[in-house]
Design a protein around this motif. Structure first.
Motif, PDB file in Angstrom:
ATOM      1  N   ARG A 156       3.060 104.000  53.323  1.00 44.48           N
ATOM      2  CA  ARG A 156       4.401 104.590  53.351  1.00 44.48           C
ATOM      3  C   ARG A 156       5.445 103.570  53.800  1.00 44.48           C
ATOM      4  O   ARG A 156       6.603 103.633  53.384  1.00 44.48           O
ATOM      5  CB  ARG A 156       4.428 105.807  54.286  1.00 44.48           C
ATOM      6  N   ALA A 157       5.031 102.616  54.641  1.00 43.19           N
ATOM      7  CA  ALA A 157       5.966 101.593  55.109  1.00 43.19           C
ATOM      8  C   ALA A 157       6.478 100.721  53.969  1.00 43.19           C
ATOM      9  O   ALA A 157       7.554 100.115  54.076  1.00 43.19           O
ATOM     10  CB  ALA A 157       5.307 100.733  56.183  1.00 43.19           C
ATOM     11  N   LEU A 158       5.732 100.648  52.864  1.00 42.43           N
ATOM     12  CA  LEU A 158       6.191  99.872  51.713  1.00 42.43           C
ATOM     13  C   LEU A 158       7.485 100.438  51.137  1.00 42.43           C
ATOM     14  O   LEU A 158       8.252  99.723  50.491  1.00 42.43           O
ATOM     15  CB  LEU A 158       5.109  99.839  50.625  1.00 42.43           C
ATOM     16  N   ARG A 159       7.753 101.728  51.372  1.00 43.39           N
ATOM     17  CA  ARG A 159       9.009 102.333  50.906  1.00 43.39           C
ATOM     18  C   ARG A 159      10.218 101.743  51.625  1.00 43.39           C
ATOM     19  O   ARG A 159      11.349 101.901  51.149  1.00 43.39           O
ATOM     20  CB  ARG A 159       9.010 103.845  51.149  1.00 43.39           C
ATOM     21  N   GLU A 160       9.981 101.104  52.761  1.00 44.95           N
ATOM     22  CA  GLU A 160      11.089 100.554  53.542  1.00 44.95           C
ATOM     23  C   GLU A 160      11.462  99.140  53.122  1.00 44.95           C
ATOM     24  O   GLU A 160      12.354  98.529  53.721  1.00 44.95           O
ATOM     25  CB  GLU A 160      10.738 100.583  55.039  1.00 44.95           C
ATOM     26  N   LEU A 161      10.793  98.600  52.113  1.00 43.79           N
ATOM     27  CA  LEU A 161      11.196  97.304  51.591  1.00 43.79           C
ATOM     28  C   LEU A 161      12.594  97.414  50.990  1.00 43.79           C
ATOM     29  O   LEU A 161      13.051  98.511  50.654  1.00 43.79           O
ATOM     30  CB  LEU A 161      10.196  96.833  50.527  1.00 43.79           C
ATOM     31  N   PRO A 162      13.310  96.305  50.842  1.00 48.86           N
ATOM     32  CA  PRO A 162      14.657  96.366  50.266  1.00 48.86           C
ATOM     33  C   PRO A 162      14.670  97.092  48.923  1.00 48.86           C
ATOM     34  O   PRO A 162      13.811  96.858  48.071  1.00 48.86           O
ATOM     35  CB  PRO A 162      15.019  94.885  50.095  1.00 48.86           C
ATOM     36  N   GLY A 163      15.618  97.994  48.752  1.00 48.61           N
ATOM     37  CA  GLY A 163      15.699  98.798  47.538  1.00 48.61           C
ATOM     38  C   GLY A 163      15.013 100.138  47.648  1.00 48.61           C
ATOM     39  O   GLY A 163      15.106 100.960  46.735  1.00 48.61           O
ATOM     40  N   LYS A 164      14.297 100.387  48.754  1.00 46.39           N
ATOM     41  CA  LYS A 164      13.583 101.659  48.954  1.00 46.39           C
ATOM     42  C   LYS A 164      12.747 102.023  47.723  1.00 46.39           C
ATOM     43  O   LYS A 164      12.966 103.026  47.051  1.00 46.39           O
ATOM     44  CB  LYS A 164      14.557 102.794  49.270  1.00 46.39           C
ATOM     45  N   PRO A 165      11.752 101.185  47.388  1.00 38.79           N
ATOM     46  CA  PRO A 165      11.021 101.368  46.124  1.00 38.79           C
ATOM     47  C   PRO A 165      10.105 102.579  46.113  1.00 38.79           C
ATOM     48  O   PRO A 165       9.708 103.097  47.158  1.00 38.79           O
ATOM     49  CB  PRO A 165      10.193 100.081  46.025  1.00 38.79           C
ATOM     50  N   SER A 166       9.754 103.001  44.902  1.00 36.98           N
ATOM     51  CA  SER A 166       8.640 103.923  44.707  1.00 36.98           C
ATOM     52  C   SER A 166       7.354 103.103  44.842  1.00 36.98           C
ATOM     53  O   SER A 166       7.331 101.926  44.547  1.00 36.98           O
ATOM     54  CB  SER A 166       8.690 104.554  43.317  1.00 36.98           C
ATOM     55  N   VAL A 167       6.287 103.772  45.295  1.00 38.93           N
ATOM     56  CA  VAL A 167       5.014 103.093  45.522  1.00 38.93           C
ATOM     57  C   VAL A 167       3.915 103.874  44.810  1.00 38.93           C
ATOM     58  O   VAL A 167       3.777 105.080  45.008  1.00 38.93           O
ATOM     59  CB  VAL A 167       4.682 102.996  47.031  1.00 38.93           C
TER      60      VAL A 167
END
Length: 201
Positions: free
Chosen positions: A180-191
């Motif tokens: 879920r932390a991957l959603r916090e990358l720049p751009g708020k991506p879908s994962v």
């Protein structure tokens, strides 16, 4: 005697504790008023900024689906009958079989007529397995320099598991938090996470 009396006096009464805590319950209508319509990265397939699992037995074609999804987002072209609503960069974590992923990616690019020029600058790859907990800080740092990301693909979940036992509930929960932390990358991506069910499931 005196120490025990002081300890009893120091304990807050239940009413005092209850009064100091925020309300736990909300009215049903207030709860419903917080609803927001879904925003789609890929119409009716993948919501913007959400984490989803693509789960099937090994060799069921998940990687082929993920690659087509990636190329659609990079090119801003329809994913089958589903329009892409946000063209953008894609980050791929392919730790299970980087060599196989590379060959499938070349085949998908040829089939979908995606050129190397379209890929350049719009796709970054982590081509090895590692604990996602360790990778997250560096991913955040490098993506800050790279720019906004629209989609993150994880192939596969187990290749980036940070624990020792996938069947341990606490370790599985910690891994889900890392994903879920991957959603916090720049751009708020879908994962999208490629997962395999447990043997015998």
């Amino acid at each position: 005697g005196r120490a025990a009396a002081r300890a009893r006096a120091a304990r807050p009464r239940l009413a005092v504790v209850a009064a100091s805590v925020e309300r736990l319950l909300v009215d049903g209508c207030d709860f419903l008023d917080l609803a927001t319509p879904p925003r789609w990265l890929i119409e009716r397939v993948l919501q913007d900024g959400q984490v989803v699992s693509l789960t099937a037995p090994t060799n069921s074609g998940q990687t082929a689906v993920l690659l087509a999804m990636m190329m659609s987002v990079i090119g801003g072209v329809d994913f089958g009958p589903h329009p892409v609503r946000r063209k953008g960069r894609v980050l791929v974590l392919c730790g299970e079989d980087p060599d196989g992923f590379r060959l499938r990616m070349l085949a998908t690019m040829a089939h979908m007529q995606v050129s190397r020029e379209q890929i350049a600058g719009n796709l970054r790859v982590l081509p090895r397995a590692m604990a996602l907990t360790e990778a997250l800080p560096e991913l955040q740092r490098e993506c800050q320099t790279w720019g906004d990301v629209a989609l993150v693909v994880v192939d596969t979940s187990v290749a980036f598991f940070s624990g020792e036992d996938e069947n341990n509930n606490q370790q599985a929960y910690a891994h889900a938090q890392d994903l879920r932390a991957l959603r916090e990358l720049p751009g708020k991506p879908s994962v999208v996470v490629d997962c395999h069910p447990a043997d015998g499931a």
